[in-house]
Motif scaffolding. Structure first.
Motif, PDB file in Angstrom:
ATOM      1  N   LEU A  59      -3.695  -5.406   9.830  1.00  0.00           N
ATOM      2  CA  LEU A  59      -4.134  -4.345   8.928  1.00  0.00           C
ATOM      3  C   LEU A  59      -3.249  -4.394   7.699  1.00  0.00           C
ATOM      4  CD1 LEU A  59      -4.517  -3.269  12.055  1.00  0.00           C
ATOM      5  CD2 LEU A  59      -5.310  -1.215  10.873  1.00  0.00           C
ATOM      6  N   GLN A  60      -3.875  -4.541   6.535  1.00  0.00           N
ATOM      7  CA  GLN A  60      -3.131  -4.810   5.310  1.00  0.00           C
ATOM      8  C   GLN A  60      -3.345  -3.716   4.272  1.00  0.00           C
ATOM      9  OE1 GLN A  60      -1.124  -7.883   4.705  1.00  0.00           O
ATOM     10  NE2 GLN A  60      -0.382  -6.167   3.485  1.00  0.00           N
ATOM     11  N   LEU A  61      -2.253  -3.097   3.859  1.00  0.00           N
ATOM     12  CA  LEU A  61      -2.236  -2.194   2.718  1.00  0.00           C
ATOM     13  C   LEU A  61      -1.462  -2.872   1.588  1.00  0.00           C
ATOM     14  CD1 LEU A  61      -1.467   1.194   4.515  1.00  0.00           C
ATOM     15  CD2 LEU A  61      -3.648   0.501   3.493  1.00  0.00           C
ATOM     16  N   PRO A  62      -1.527  -2.343   0.377  1.00  0.00           N
ATOM     17  CA  PRO A  62      -0.830  -3.001  -0.732  1.00  0.00           C
ATOM     18  C   PRO A  62       0.663  -3.200  -0.490  1.00  0.00           C
ATOM     19  CG  PRO A  62      -2.414  -1.446  -1.600  1.00  0.00           C
ATOM     20  CD  PRO A  62      -2.398  -1.250  -0.114  1.00  0.00           C
ATOM     21  N   GLN A  63       1.311  -2.282   0.250  1.00  0.00           N
ATOM     22  CA  GLN A  63       2.757  -2.392   0.442  1.00  0.00           C
ATOM     23  C   GLN A  63       3.176  -2.284   1.904  1.00  0.00           C
ATOM     24  OE1 GLN A  63       5.003   0.146  -2.234  1.00  0.00           O
ATOM     25  NE2 GLN A  63       3.517  -0.116  -3.873  1.00  0.00           N
ATOM     26  N   ALA A  91       3.995 -11.219   6.287  1.00  0.00           N
ATOM     27  CA  ALA A  91       3.630  -9.819   6.087  1.00  0.00           C
ATOM     28  C   ALA A  91       3.969  -9.351   4.679  1.00  0.00           C
ATOM     29  CB  ALA A  91       4.353  -8.937   7.106  1.00  0.00           C
ATOM     30  N   VAL A  92       3.084  -8.550   4.120  1.00  0.00           N
ATOM     31  CA  VAL A  92       3.287  -7.954   2.802  1.00  0.00           C
ATOM     32  C   VAL A  92       3.936  -6.585   2.976  1.00  0.00           C
ATOM     33  CG1 VAL A  92       2.138  -7.065   0.739  1.00  0.00           C
ATOM     34  CG2 VAL A  92       1.328  -9.178   1.813  1.00  0.00           C
ATOM     35  N   ILE A 150       3.904   5.452  11.178  1.00  0.00           N
ATOM     36  CA  ILE A 150       4.554   4.143  11.170  1.00  0.00           C
ATOM     37  C   ILE A 150       4.369   3.591   9.762  1.00  0.00           C
ATOM     38  CG2 ILE A 150       4.626   1.833  12.160  1.00  0.00           C
ATOM     39  CD1 ILE A 150       3.589   2.962  14.748  1.00  0.00           C
ATOM     40  N   GLY A 151       5.349   3.859   8.929  1.00  0.00           N
ATOM     41  CA  GLY A 151       5.214   3.482   7.525  1.00  0.00           C
ATOM     42  C   GLY A 151       4.035   4.197   6.892  1.00  0.00           C
ATOM     43  N   ASP A 152       3.107   3.422   6.330  1.00  0.00           N
ATOM     44  CA  ASP A 152       1.930   3.988   5.669  1.00  0.00           C
ATOM     45  C   ASP A 152       0.758   4.164   6.625  1.00  0.00           C
ATOM     46  OD1 ASP A 152       3.309   4.033   3.281  1.00  0.00           O
ATOM     47  OD2 ASP A 152       2.587   2.072   2.642  1.00  0.00           O
ATOM     48  N   PHE A 153       0.986   3.958   7.902  1.00  0.00           N
ATOM     49  CA  PHE A 153      -0.081   4.047   8.900  1.00  0.00           C
ATOM     50  C   PHE A 153       0.165   5.239   9.824  1.00  0.00           C
ATOM     51  CE2 PHE A 153       0.431  -0.369   7.716  1.00  0.00           C
ATOM     52  CZ  PHE A 153      -0.856  -0.820   7.520  1.00  0.00           C
ATOM     53  N   THR A 154      -0.916   5.814  10.340  1.00  0.00           N
ATOM     54  CA  THR A 154      -0.839   6.788  11.422  1.00  0.00           C
ATOM     55  C   THR A 154      -1.443   6.137  12.655  1.00  0.00           C
ATOM     56  OG1 THR A 154      -1.088   8.641   9.891  1.00  0.00           O
ATOM     57  CG2 THR A 154      -1.487   9.088  12.215  1.00  0.00           C
TER      58      THR A 154
END
Length: 291
Positions: A59-63, A91-92, A150-154
Motif C-alpha cells: 500500500l503506497q502513499l506519497p510519503q 519503500a517510499v 501506523i504512520g499515515d495508515f489506520t
C-alpha cells in the motif's frame, strides 16, 4: 463511583478519532448518510496498491509504504509457485509491515528485513512471536478490534481462522481515501458479518481463493483449509466489497497441498450476477481503481 484520572476520557477521544478516520461511525449507526461514504469520497487517488507474490500487497502513499504479508524468499515454495517475487526494499517514505500470521509464506523474515531495513513498525497478531525481527524494527503485537495508527495508515486486526488452528488475523486498513480488507489465508468463519457491519463497505477485498486441501497433518480432513472461490465471493459480498482481488493461489505440483482447479475461472463464475468486480492481478501490477 470509580476515580477518573482522565485515562477513560482520552481513550474515548482516541477511539472517536480513529472511528472517524476509518469511516466507521456511519456504519455503526446504520444511517443513510454514512461516514464510510464520506470517507470513500475523500482523496480517492491518494492510495496505490500493488499485488506482490502469493498473498502479499504493498500500500503506497506519497510519503509512506505499508506491506502486508510480503514474500521474497524463493525457498518458501520453490518451483511450485510461479509468481514473480517482487522486491520490497524500495519503500517510499516511512515503512511498515503487517503480517496475518507467522507461517513462513506470510511472515517471510527476509522480506520483513528488506522492507524495514531503515526501521519501522512490524505489527503482528497477539499470540504470535515472529522471529527474527530486524534490528531497527518496532514490534507491535496487535489485539483484535483495536484500531491503531501506523504512520499515515489506520490498521485494525480482525478475526480470521487458520486451516491448522494457529493464531491468525485479517487486516482492515484505511488510508488516502480508501478502505481495504486483507484476508491472509483465512478459511470460512462466522465473523464476516460483524466485520462488514463495523468496517464496510470496502473499496477492495484481497482474499485467498485457492481452496487448498492439506495432507501434512493426519488424519487428513479432505476439507479446504483456505477460502474456496465461492466462499471468497460470499465473504466479499458480506463485507460490502466493491472489488475482489484474488491472492494466495498458483501453487502446483505438491502432493500434500492441492488447490481447486482454475481458481480464477471459478471465482469469475461464482461472481456472475453479483455487484462485485473481480480484478485478478499478476504480481507487480497495481490496482486499477477505475475498473
Amino acid at each position: 463511583m470509580s476515580r477518573d484520572d482522565g485515562t477513560f476520557g482520552r481513550r474515548i477521544r482516541r477511539r472517536e478519532f480513529l472511528l472517524g478516520c476509518a469511516g466507521l461511525a456511519g456504519a455503526a449507526l446504520g444511517g443513510a448518510v454514512s461516514g464510510g461514504a464520506a470517507f470513500a469520497a475523500g482523496r480517492a487517488d491518494g492510495l496505490r496498491i500493488q499485488r506482490l507474490a502469493w498473498a502479499g500487497i504493498r500500500l503506497q502513499l506519497p510519503q509512506a509504504t505499508l506491506f502486508i504479508d510480503p514474500l521474497v524468499n524463493p525457498q518458501e515454495w520453490g518451483a511450485a509457485l510461479k509468481d514473480a517475487l517482487i522486491p520490497v526494499g524500495d519503500a517510499v517514505g516511512d515503512a511498515s509491515v503487517l503480517i496475518t500470521h507467522a507461517h513462513g509464506d506470510h511472515f517471510d523474515a527476509k522480506a520483513v528485513a528488506d522492507a524495514l531495513g531503515n526501521g519501522g513498525v512490524l505489527a503482528h497478531p497477539v499470540g504470535t512471536n515472529p522471529l527474527p525481527v530486524p534490528a531497527k524494527a518496532r514490534v507491535r503485537p496487535s489485539a483484535l478490534w483495536e484500531p491503531q495508527l501506523i504512520g499515515d495508515f489506520t490498521a485494525t486486526a480482525v478475526p480470521a481462522s487458520d486451516g491448522y488452528g494457529d493464531p491468525q488475523v485479517s487486516w482492515v486498513v484505511s488510508a488516502g481515501g480508501r478502505r481495504i480488507f486483507h484476508g491472509g489465508d483465512t478459511l470460512w468463519h462466522g465473523h464476516w458479518w460483524r466485520i462488514g457491519r463495523q468496517f464496510g463497505p470496502f473499496d477492495a477485498a484481497f482474499l485467498p481463493v485457492n481452496g487448498a486441501r492439506f495432507g501434512w497433518r493426519k488424519p487428513v480432513s479432505g476439507q479446504p483449509g483456505v477460502l474456496t472461490p465461492e466462499q471468497a465471493v460470499a465473504a466479499a459480498t458480506i463485507l460490502g466489497a466493491k472489488r475482489l482481488v484474488p491472492i494466495h493461489y498458483g501453487v502446483s505440483g505438491i502432493a500434500e497441498y492441492v488447490e481447486v482447479d482454475d481458481p480464477i475461472e471459478q471465482l469469475k463464475k461464482a461472481a456472475r450476477g453479483k455487484a462485485i468486480d473481480i480484478q485478478p492481478l499478476t504480481p507487480g501490477a497495481w490496482v486499477d481503481w477505475e475498473q
